[in-house]
Design a protein around this motif. Structure first.
Motif, PDB file in Angstrom:
ATOM      1  N   TRP A  78       0.824  -1.201   0.000  1.00  0.00           N
ATOM      2  CA  TRP A  78       0.000   0.000   0.000  1.00  0.00           C
ATOM      3  C   TRP A  78       0.857   1.250   0.000  1.00  0.00           C
ATOM      4  CZ3 TRP A  78       0.201  -3.587   3.878  1.00  0.00           C
ATOM      5  CH2 TRP A  78       0.748  -3.192   5.086  1.00  0.00           C
ATOM      6  N   GLU A 121      -3.870   4.033  -1.591  1.00  0.00           N
ATOM      7  CA  GLU A 121      -4.133   2.974  -2.563  1.00  0.00           C
ATOM      8  C   GLU A 121      -3.401   1.710  -2.132  1.00  0.00           C
ATOM      9  OE1 GLU A 121      -2.944   4.339  -6.410  1.00  0.00           O
ATOM     10  OE2 GLU A 121      -4.447   5.899  -6.468  1.00  0.00           O
ATOM     11  N   SER A 122      -3.909   0.575  -2.610  1.00  0.00           N
ATOM     12  CA  SER A 122      -3.258  -0.692  -2.287  1.00  0.00           C
ATOM     13  C   SER A 122      -3.432  -1.675  -3.434  1.00  0.00           C
ATOM     14  CB  SER A 122      -3.841  -1.283  -1.008  1.00  0.00           C
ATOM     15  OG  SER A 122      -5.200  -1.624  -1.202  1.00  0.00           O
ATOM     16  N   ALA A 123      -2.604  -2.702  -3.404  1.00  0.00           N
ATOM     17  CA  ALA A 123      -2.694  -3.796  -4.362  1.00  0.00           C
ATOM     18  C   ALA A 123      -2.509  -5.089  -3.581  1.00  0.00           C
ATOM     19  CB  ALA A 123      -1.615  -3.671  -5.441  1.00  0.00           C
ATOM     20  N   ARG A 172      -6.808  -4.194  -6.916  1.00  0.00           N
ATOM     21  CA  ARG A 172      -6.120  -2.916  -6.747  1.00  0.00           C
ATOM     22  C   ARG A 172      -7.149  -1.882  -6.307  1.00  0.00           C
ATOM     23  NH1 ARG A 172      -2.212  -0.037 -11.145  1.00  0.00           N
ATOM     24  NH2 ARG A 172      -2.070   1.939 -10.057  1.00  0.00           N
ATOM     25  N   PHE A 183       1.627  -1.357  -9.972  1.00  0.00           N
ATOM     26  CA  PHE A 183       1.172  -0.503  -8.880  1.00  0.00           C
ATOM     27  C   PHE A 183       2.226   0.552  -8.560  1.00  0.00           C
ATOM     28  CE2 PHE A 183       0.942   0.254  -4.226  1.00  0.00           C
ATOM     29  CZ  PHE A 183      -0.320   0.832  -4.172  1.00  0.00           C
ATOM     30  N   TRP A 184       3.493   0.148  -8.462  1.00  0.00           N
ATOM     31  CA  TRP A 184       4.543   1.110  -8.122  1.00  0.00           C
ATOM     32  C   TRP A 184       4.987   1.929  -9.324  1.00  0.00           C
ATOM     33  CZ3 TRP A 184       4.485   2.619  -3.524  1.00  0.00           C
ATOM     34  CH2 TRP A 184       4.103   1.749  -2.506  1.00  0.00           C
TER      35      TRP A 184
END
Length: 169
Positions: A105, A111-113, A128, A165-166
């Motif tokens: 996160w 936000e998180s995955a 996600r 995500f990153w």
């Protein structure tokens, strides 16, 4: 063998033979952490190093059906946090990584995955947030043996999700 102070020792039946094996959690002088599975019939299996960044939250738990869970993560690592669980089983004479659950996160963007992979069934649930989108996907990787498996191992579907995500940051 790993030289360092013992954080904890557990006596757990990790291979389903009715005999408890010794599971040792050890920290080295470099602050790396290792989990060592030992029984009388084979050489000890060393899992790690679980890096210093994972020391914020680390532990070992035994679940039903002989599953051993190793928890790694850092909930308080500044902007980003992460948690990874390895679910380990003993099958046909070897310890296997049967499942992996990973959550990362970003506190700045809230936000998180997450990826919850079952390497025995060949499926993973990935999602996600804040989109709250999720999907069940097939994964090609079978449950790999733990011997020599790096703690950075991820099925491709999980790796793509986390890398994406990153990359968006």
């Amino acid at each position: 063998m790993i030289d360092g102070p013992v954080v904890a020792e557990y006596h757990l039946d990790t291979d389903g033979d009715g005999q408890d094996e010794l599971v040792t959690d050890v920290t080295t002088s470099a602050q790396d952490r290792y989990v060592i599975l030992s029984d009388d019939s084979a050489a000890p299996l060393v899992i790690g190093p679980l890096w210093a960044s994972h020391l914020g939250e680390a532990g070992i738990a035994s679940a039903k059906a002989g599953t051993l869970t190793i928890l790694m993560g850092c909930d308080t690592c500044g902007r980003s946090g992460h948690r990874r669980e390895w679910h380990i089983v003993f099958r046909e004479g070897a310890y296997l990584l049967a499942g992996l659950t990973e959550i990362q996160w970003d506190r700045l963007f809230a936000e998180s995955a997450s990826c919850d992979a079952n390497l025995l069934s060949g499926r993973a649930d990935i999602s996600r947030d804040p989109d709250l989108t999720g999907a069940r996907v097939k994964i090609a990787e079978a449950a790999p043996p733990l011997a020599g498996l790096p703690v950075t191992f991820q099925p491709a579907a999980c790796r793509e999700l986390m890398d994406g995500f990153w990359a968006a940051r």
